[in-house]
Design a protein around this motif. Sequence first.
Motif, PDB file in Angstrom:
ATOM      1  N   THR A 101      -5.910  -9.369 -13.473  1.00 11.55           N
ATOM      2  CA  THR A 101      -6.960  -9.132 -12.469  1.00 11.55           C
ATOM      3  C   THR A 101      -6.582  -9.641 -11.096  1.00 11.55           C
ATOM      4  O   THR A 101      -7.222  -9.306 -10.112  1.00 11.55           O
ATOM      5  N   ILE A 102      -5.560 -10.414 -11.019  1.00  5.05           N
ATOM      6  CA  ILE A 102      -5.104 -10.916  -9.733  1.00  5.05           C
ATOM      7  C   ILE A 102      -4.504  -9.795  -8.883  1.00  5.05           C
ATOM      8  O   ILE A 102      -4.531  -9.846  -7.659  1.00  5.05           O
ATOM      9  N   TYR A 103      -3.960  -8.768  -9.524  1.00  7.70           N
ATOM     10  CA  TYR A 103      -3.332  -7.663  -8.799  1.00  7.70           C
ATOM     11  C   TYR A 103      -4.337  -6.654  -8.229  1.00  7.70           C
ATOM     12  O   TYR A 103      -4.011  -5.923  -7.296  1.00  7.70           O
ATOM     13  N   ALA A 104      -5.514  -6.588  -8.761  1.00 10.95           N
ATOM     14  CA  ALA A 104      -6.516  -5.604  -8.318  1.00 10.95           C
ATOM     15  C   ALA A 104      -6.833  -5.734  -6.838  1.00 10.95           C
ATOM     16  O   ALA A 104      -6.827  -4.733  -6.106  1.00 10.95           O
ATOM     17  N   PRO A 105      -7.132  -6.925  -6.298  1.00  7.66           N
ATOM     18  CA  PRO A 105      -7.394  -7.022  -4.860  1.00  7.66           C
ATOM     19  C   PRO A 105      -6.169  -6.648  -4.006  1.00  7.66           C
ATOM     20  O   PRO A 105      -6.305  -6.048  -2.934  1.00  7.66           O
ATOM     21  N   ALA A 106      -4.986  -6.979  -4.516  1.00  5.52           N
ATOM     22  CA  ALA A 106      -3.777  -6.639  -3.760  1.00  5.52           C
ATOM     23  C   ALA A 106      -3.592  -5.122  -3.692  1.00  5.52           C
ATOM     24  O   ALA A 106      -3.246  -4.572  -2.640  1.00  5.52           O
ATOM     25  N   PHE A 107      -3.798  -4.440  -4.832  1.00  6.86           N
ATOM     26  CA  PHE A 107      -3.699  -2.975  -4.836  1.00  6.86           C
ATOM     27  C   PHE A 107      -4.772  -2.346  -3.957  1.00  6.86           C
ATOM     28  O   PHE A 107      -4.514  -1.365  -3.255  1.00  6.86           O
ATOM     29  N   ALA A 108      -5.970  -2.906  -3.980  1.00  9.09           N
ATOM     30  CA  ALA A 108      -7.062  -2.390  -3.146  1.00  9.09           C
ATOM     31  C   ALA A 108      -6.713  -2.547  -1.665  1.00  9.09           C
ATOM     32  O   ALA A 108      -6.934  -1.635  -0.858  1.00  9.09           O
ATOM     33  N   ALA A 109      -6.188  -3.709  -1.298  1.00 13.85           N
ATOM     34  CA  ALA A 109      -5.806  -3.935   0.096  1.00 13.85           C
ATOM     35  C   ALA A 109      -4.680  -2.994   0.513  1.00 13.85           C
ATOM     36  O   ALA A 109      -4.699  -2.409   1.607  1.00 13.85           O
ATOM     37  N   PHE A 110      -3.688  -2.834  -0.353  1.00 12.17           N
ATOM     38  CA  PHE A 110      -2.580  -1.924  -0.059  1.00 12.17           C
ATOM     39  C   PHE A 110      -3.076  -0.485   0.062  1.00 12.17           C
ATOM     40  O   PHE A 110      -2.690   0.236   0.978  1.00 12.17           O
ATOM     41  N   GLY A 111      -3.957  -0.070  -0.857  1.00 11.51           N
ATOM     42  CA  GLY A 111      -4.510   1.292  -0.816  1.00 11.51           C
ATOM     43  C   GLY A 111      -5.301   1.533   0.456  1.00 11.51           C
ATOM     44  O   GLY A 111      -5.208   2.589   1.084  1.00 11.51           O
ATOM     45  N   GLY A 112      -6.106   0.548   0.864  1.00 10.82           N
ATOM     46  CA  GLY A 112      -6.880   0.681   2.102  1.00 10.82           C
ATOM     47  C   GLY A 112      -5.994   0.780   3.320  1.00 10.82           C
ATOM     48  O   GLY A 112      -6.234   1.579   4.228  1.00 10.82           O
ATOM     49  N   SER A 113      -4.938  -0.034   3.359  1.00  6.51           N
ATOM     50  CA  SER A 113      -3.995   0.009   4.477  1.00  6.51           C
ATOM     51  C   SER A 113      -3.264   1.350   4.526  1.00  6.51           C
ATOM     52  O   SER A 113      -3.083   1.937   5.594  1.00  6.51           O
ATOM     53  N   ALA A 114      -2.834   1.806   3.352  1.00  8.98           N
ATOM     54  CA  ALA A 114      -2.131   3.091   3.302  1.00  8.98           C
ATOM     55  C   ALA A 114      -3.047   4.225   3.732  1.00  8.98           C
ATOM     56  O   ALA A 114      -2.642   5.106   4.498  1.00  8.98           O
ATOM     57  N   PHE A 115      -4.289   4.207   3.260  1.00 14.05           N
ATOM     58  CA  PHE A 115      -5.239   5.255   3.647  1.00 14.05           C
ATOM     59  C   PHE A 115      -5.497   5.218   5.146  1.00 14.05           C
ATOM     60  O   PHE A 115      -5.545   6.257   5.809  1.00 14.05           O
ATOM     61  N   GLY A 116      -5.658   4.035   5.716  1.00  9.72           N
ATOM     62  CA  GLY A 116      -5.869   3.901   7.161  1.00  9.72           C
ATOM     63  C   GLY A 116      -4.698   4.430   7.959  1.00  9.72           C
ATOM     64  O   GLY A 116      -4.863   5.123   8.966  1.00  9.72           O
ATOM     65  N   ALA A 117      -3.474   4.114   7.501  1.00  9.26           N
ATOM     66  CA  ALA A 117      -2.279   4.589   8.209  1.00  9.26           C
ATOM     67  C   ALA A 117      -2.158   6.103   8.127  1.00  9.26           C
ATOM     68  O   ALA A 117      -1.880   6.775   9.126  1.00  9.26           O
TER      69      ALA A 117
END
Length: 145
Positions: free
Chosen positions: A3-19
């Motif tokens: 479960t520690i990876y879920a926030p990291a993937f969410a942050a990465f996904g949000g950054s990628a979507f924004g870019a």
Amino acid sequence: MNTIYAPAFAAFGGSAFGAISTIVTGWVTRRRKLRERHNARSISKRERLYRSFIEEASRLYAEALVSDRSEIPQLVNLYALVGRMRILSSDEVVQAAERAGRLIVETYLLPNPELVDLPELMEEMDPLRHFGETCRRELHSIASR
């Protein structure tokens, strides 16, 4: 999955979507500006061509009304403008220009009207009315694209 990876993937996904959305928005905006610039140039080029044709055709028509002698070099200039229209303009505009050119040639072949007949003749024979209306419709259709 931890479960520690879920926030990291969410942050990465949000950054990628924004870019990606920034890149796509920039691309779409640039394409729209280029299309608008192309349409503006196209309209400007056609307006200059149509203005030249109207000026030349008006002068030749007036000359045809008062002279029996045709201005062959000037008629060549008029048909050169029609040739340029064949490249840039719609078929309707070209046909209207050819129609105006034929009317001018036919007017040269007719006997000259008397001065008292000119106002009546001008009201019923406007050689460039159809051409002008066709050009206006074409320019409006380009601008609305």
